[in-house]
Design a protein around this motif. Structure first.
Motif, PDB file in Angstrom:
ATOM      1  N   UNK A 118      44.113 -46.286  63.392  1.00  0.00           N
ATOM      2  CA  UNK A 118      44.360 -44.844  63.336  1.00  0.00           C
ATOM      3  C   UNK A 118      45.379 -44.464  64.410  1.00  0.00           C
ATOM      4  N   UNK A 119      46.406 -43.746  63.978  1.00  0.00           N
ATOM      5  CA  UNK A 119      47.500 -43.378  64.875  1.00  0.00           C
ATOM      6  C   UNK A 119      47.327 -41.957  65.408  1.00  0.00           C
ATOM      7  N   UNK A 139      51.703 -42.776  76.229  1.00  0.00           N
ATOM      8  CA  UNK A 139      50.343 -42.919  76.749  1.00  0.00           C
ATOM      9  C   UNK A 139      49.470 -43.874  75.955  1.00  0.00           C
ATOM     10  N   UNK A 140      49.831 -44.156  74.713  1.00  0.00           N
ATOM     11  CA  UNK A 140      48.978 -44.997  73.876  1.00  0.00           C
ATOM     12  C   UNK A 140      49.820 -45.727  72.840  1.00  0.00           C
ATOM     13  N   UNK A 141      49.497 -46.986  72.555  1.00  0.00           N
ATOM     14  CA  UNK A 141      50.199 -47.684  71.462  1.00  0.00           C
ATOM     15  C   UNK A 141      49.914 -47.070  70.091  1.00  0.00           C
ATOM     16  N   UNK A 142      48.931 -46.210  70.019  1.00  0.00           N
ATOM     17  CA  UNK A 142      48.645 -45.512  68.753  1.00  0.00           C
ATOM     18  C   UNK A 142      49.641 -44.387  68.486  1.00  0.00           C
ATOM     19  N   UNK A 179      63.160 -41.252  73.004  1.00  0.00           N
ATOM     20  CA  UNK A 179      63.160 -42.142  74.158  1.00  0.00           C
ATOM     21  C   UNK A 179      61.954 -43.075  74.143  1.00  0.00           C
ATOM     22  N   UNK A 180      60.839 -42.580  73.622  1.00  0.00           N
ATOM     23  CA  UNK A 180      59.603 -43.372  73.575  1.00  0.00           C
ATOM     24  C   UNK A 180      59.486 -44.209  72.308  1.00  0.00           C
TER      25      UNK A 180
END
Length: 283
Positions: A118-119, A139-142, A179-180
Motif C-alpha cells: 500500500x502506497x 519519509x517513506x519508501x511507500x 526532486x524526491x
C-alpha cells in the motif's frame, strides 16, 4: 501515473454505483472531510464492502483522517485487499509519515498482506507542510506522490484560494515531488468552484507545464478535464516519435547530438520524448 482521482464519499450509494464509470484513473473513498464525525464508525464498517465492489473495475484508494486516533482507526479499516494507496490528509512532517508507515506495516504483517504494497500520497495543507515538502516526500519508501490541499492551505495563509497564492505553492510542491522521485499531483485551483471547468482546465495546463502529472476531482465533470490536460497532445506524440526514431539513427552513427526539424536534440530531450511516449501508453 495517475491523471485523475475522483473523490467518492464512502456512505453515498448514488455516487458509489457510478464511480467506476466516470473515467477517472482511480477513485478515492473518503473517510475524512465528506464524513460527519458521528458517522465515521459507520463509514469504516462500510468500507470493505465498497472496496470489494469497486476494486475489480477501477483502482481504489482511500483518504484517511489526520493523526492520531482517527487515523489509526481508519488504517485498521482500510488495510485490506483491493486498496492500493492511502491519501494522508494534513501531512505535516516526515515523522508523521514514518509513524503511519510503521503502523501500516504492523497491520499488513498481522493480516498476511505483502508489506509495503500500500502506497502513500501526502496531502500538504499548511504553510509548514509546504515548506517541509521534500522531507515529507522522502519519509517513506511507500511515498508515491504529493498534492497541495488548496483550500486548507489558503485558509492557513489567511487568504482565499486565488491563483496568486496557489501557483507559487503549487510550484514548490511539484519541485519537491520531482526532486524526491514521486508524482506531483497538483492543480492550483479552488475546489469550491467545482463547476468552473474552464478555470480548472487553465490551472491544470499551467500545472502540467510546471511538471505536475495529475490532479483531484470532486465532481465527475472534472475528470475529463484533468484527463485531457494531463494526456500528451497529438503534436507532442508526433514530436516524441520523431525524436526517438532519430535518436536510434544518431546512435548508429555515433552521434550524441542531432537535429529534428531544425531543433537541436540531446539526451535531456530524448528523455523527455521517452516520457511522453510512456505517458501516452498509460492512457
Amino acid at each position: 501515473m495517475w491523471r485523475s482521482f475522483l473523490f467518492i464519499p464512502v456512505l453515498e450509494e448514488r455516487f458509489i454505483a457510478k464511480a467506476a464509470d466516470r473515467g477517472a484513473d482511480a477513485v478515492i473513498l473518503d473517510l475524512e472531510a465528506s464524513i460527519a464525525a458521528d458517522r465515521k464508525p459507520e463509514a469504516r464498517a462500510t468500507l470493505p464492502d465498497v472496496v470489494a465492489r469497486l476494486s475489480p473495475q477501477i483502482e481504489v484508494t482511500v483518504r484517511i483522517n489526520p493523526l492520531w486516533l482517527e487515523a489509526i482507526r481508519d488504517l485498521e479499516a482500510c488495510v485490506i485487499d483491493g486498496v492500493t494507496t492511502l491519501h494522508l490528509a494534513r501531512s505535516e512532517s516526515a515523522e508523521d509519515v514514518a509513524a503511519i508507515d510503521g503502523i501500516l506495516s504492523e497491520l499488513e504483517m498481522e493480516r498476511g498482506l505483502p508489506t509495503g504494497r500500500i502506497r502513500f500520497i501526502a496531502m500538504l495543507e499548511s504553510p509548514g507542510a509546504v515548506l517541509r515538502a521534500e522531507s515529507i516526500a522522502l519519509a517513506s519508501p511507500r511515498m508515491a506522490g504529493l498534492t497541495l490541499g488548496v483550500e486548507d492551505y489558503a485558509t492557513a495563509m489567511g487568504s482565499s484560494a486565488s491563483d496568486t497564492l496557489l501557483r507559487p505553492a503549487g510550484a514548490q510542491v511539484i519541485q519537491a515531488a520531482r526532486a524526491a522521485g514521486v508524482e506531483p499531483l497538483v492543480v492550483p485551483s479552488s475546489m469550491a468552484d467545482f463547476r468552473d471547468f474552464d478555470a480548472l482546465e487553465s490551472a491544470a495546463k499551467y500545472a502540467r507545464q510546471l511538471g505536475s502529472s495529475g490532479g483531484y476531482a470532486v465532481h465527475p465533470g472534472q475528470v475529463n478535464v484533468l484527463n485531457r490536460a494531463f494526456t500528451p497532445t497529438e503534436t507532442e506524440i508526433v514530436w516524441a516519435t520523431r525524436v526517438l526514431a532519430a535518436a536510434v539513427e544518431a546512435a548508429k552513427a555515433g552521434m550524441g547530438v542531432f537535429q529534428v526539424d531544425g531543433q537541436m536534440i540531446d539526451l535531456p530531450l530524448v528523455t523527455r520524448a521517452e516520457r511522453i511516449i510512456q505517458q501516452k501508453s498509460r492512457t
